[in-house]
Scaffold this active site. Structure first.
Site, PDB file in Angstrom:
ATOM      1  N   LYS A  33       0.844  -1.206   0.000  1.00 17.96           N
ATOM      2  CA  LYS A  33       0.000   0.000   0.000  1.00 17.96           C
ATOM      3  C   LYS A  33       0.882   1.260   0.000  1.00 17.96           C
ATOM      4  CE  LYS A  33      -0.349  -0.252   5.037  1.00 17.96           C
ATOM      5  NZ  LYS A  33      -1.167  -0.739   6.171  1.00 17.96           N
ATOM      6  N   TYR A 245      16.955  30.075   7.537  1.00 22.87           N
ATOM      7  CA  TYR A 245      15.749  30.840   7.869  1.00 22.87           C
ATOM      8  C   TYR A 245      15.591  30.998   9.374  1.00 22.87           C
ATOM      9  CZ  TYR A 245      13.800  30.549   3.139  1.00 22.87           C
ATOM     10  OH  TYR A 245      13.568  30.671   1.803  1.00 22.87           O
TER      11      TYR A 245
HETATM   12  C1  PLP Z   1      -0.398  -1.560   6.969  1.00 20.47           C
HETATM   13  C2  PLP Z   1      -0.985  -2.761   7.580  1.00 20.47           C
HETATM   14  C3  PLP Z   1      -0.189  -3.821   8.036  1.00 20.47           C
HETATM   15  C4  PLP Z   1       1.326  -3.767   8.058  1.00 20.47           C
HETATM   16  O1  PLP Z   1       1.791  -3.072   9.180  1.00 20.47           O
HETATM   17  P1  PLP Z   1       3.361  -2.908   9.473  1.00 20.47           P
HETATM   18  O2  PLP Z   1       3.426  -2.286  10.805  1.00 20.47           O
HETATM   19  O3  PLP Z   1       3.880  -2.014   8.413  1.00 20.47           O
HETATM   20  O4  PLP Z   1       3.943  -4.268   9.393  1.00 20.47           O
HETATM   21  C5  PLP Z   1      -0.828  -4.963   8.466  1.00 20.47           C
HETATM   22  N1  PLP Z   1      -2.172  -5.051   8.500  1.00 20.47           N
HETATM   23  C6  PLP Z   1      -2.957  -4.035   8.102  1.00 20.47           C
HETATM   24  C7  PLP Z   1      -4.433  -4.179   8.179  1.00 20.47           C
HETATM   25  C8  PLP Z   1      -2.404  -2.862   7.646  1.00 20.47           C
HETATM   26  O5  PLP Z   1      -3.194  -1.860   7.262  1.00 20.47           O
END
Ligand code: PLP
Length: 349
Positions: A33, A245
């Site tokens: 994702k 800045y």
């Molecule tokens: C993003 C996500 C994960 C992975 O989590 P990590 O901490 O990056 O391993 C697992 N399950 C769901 C439902 C997620 O949205």
């Protein structure tokens, strides 16, 4: 002269094999994702090719991913209309159902569909409550078009190994589900710390990218993204002179500074504090002054460096993204997902 994010293919392979070592029996649903946690889906072939399933948050991500892979795609936020449902089925998505309205949508499906039912075991974000879950199972089991592939839930505090909520959530999950369904609970932190949470499918994300969910690395993960940018200018400033800045940093000694071509316009965190390490010619040099849109400044007094030398902002053995995140009051997840389109991405071995 531009910032470059190099994506290590061997590190991806290594980290995925680490996942498999921790959970020999479970199938691996790799999280790609948010454009593979900012690493870019086009550049993470070892994960795309060697996982059992791939997971994205939204349909637009599934559409893009489908051009690269035939693997089943887990659609984490599910579908909200007939049209999305038909698109998701056509893309061979496994569709997460976490909300009452989605149950009705799926119950009226006219084609075979694979679903994952998500239950809320205490995080109170997405997921059906116990009653809704029992009702959902009944409805879906009565429909031969619906295959319940898995029941899943998500930990709120998996990165705090001793947090009692982990046990509470796991107990709740075990109570609601049984061996008649396949189950999935573990994210990266749980994979590394909680054998009882592995079940049938694990869902690693951040660890695939070589970043520890605990802020420290005890599983020998390898960083996947190395972010670098060249030194654009070097100058010497005198006692009492300020840099950047707001003139927030003032020299208390004669100081040689390097100006590096990266800033918050590339995704380097603006909140990085004075002292945040930057690796130049193998030496950690402190950030000085405010991060600007295109530039940062570092104190390179006493080290050998010239214009054009490459500074590493994170992702080598001396400087992890977690370290930079800590200096910036954030987490590695946010830094790697936040690089802008100005950064050049490339694959390295
Ligand atoms: C993003 C996500 C994960 C992975 O989590 P990590 O901490 O990056 O391993 C697992 N399950 C769901 C439902 C997620 O949205």
């Amino acid at each position: 002269m531009q910032a470059v994010a190099s994506i290590s293919q061997s590190a991806l392979t290594h980290n995925l094999s680490t996942v498999k070592q921790f959970c020999a029996k479970a199938k691996v649903v790799s999280m790609v994702k948010a454009d593979a946690y900012g690493h870019r889906v086009e550049l993470v072939d070892p994960i795309i090719n060697e996982s059992d399933l791939l997971a994205v948050s939204e349909l637009s991500e599934a559409q893009k991913l489908r051009k690269k892979s035939n693997k089943p795609i887990l659609l984490l936020s599910g579908v909200y209309s007939q049209e999305e449902l038909q698109n998701a089925i056509e893309l061979n998505c496994h569709i997460v159902v976490h909300e009452q309205e989605q149950i009705e949508l799926i119950a009226n499906v006219n084609k075979a569909v694979n679903v994952w039912i998500k239950i809320d075991t205490g995080m109170h974000r997405l997921g059906l409550l116990a009653d809704e879950y029992h009702e959902c199972i009944k409805i879906f089991k009565n429909n031969s078009l619906i295959n319940i592939e898995c029941v899943m839930s998500h930990f709120a505090c998996a990165d705090e190994v001793n947090n009692p909520m982990n046990t509470t959530q796991l107990n709740e999950f075990n109570q609601l589900t049984d061996g008649n369904v396949k189950r999935s609970m573990a994210n990266s932190a749980a994979i590394l710390s909680n054998k009882n949470s592995l079940f049938d499918f694990v869902r690693p994300g951040i660890m695939l990218y070589g970043i520890s969910a605990f802020g420290e690395d005890d599983a020998n993960l390898k960083p996947v993204m190395q972010l670098s940018s060249p030194i654009l200018s070097i100058k010497t400033i005198q006692v009492g002179e300020s840099v950047g800045y707001g003139a927030t940093w003032t020299a208390d000694k004669k100081t040689t500074i390097a100006i590096i071509g990266i800033g918050y316009g590339d995704g380097y965190p603006r909140h990085a504090k004075n002292g945040t390490p930057v690796c130049i010619n193998d030496v950690l040099c402190p950030l000085i002054g405010r991060v600007s849109m295109d530039l940062i400044c570092t104190d390179i007094s006493g080290i050998t460096a010239k214009v054009g030398d490459i500074a590493i902002l994170w992702g080598n053995e001396k400087l992890s993204v977690e370290t930079v995140a800590t200096w910036s009051d954030t987490i590695g997840y946010e830094l790697v997902t936040g690089l802008s389109s100005r950064v050049i991405f490339n694959k390295v071995l």
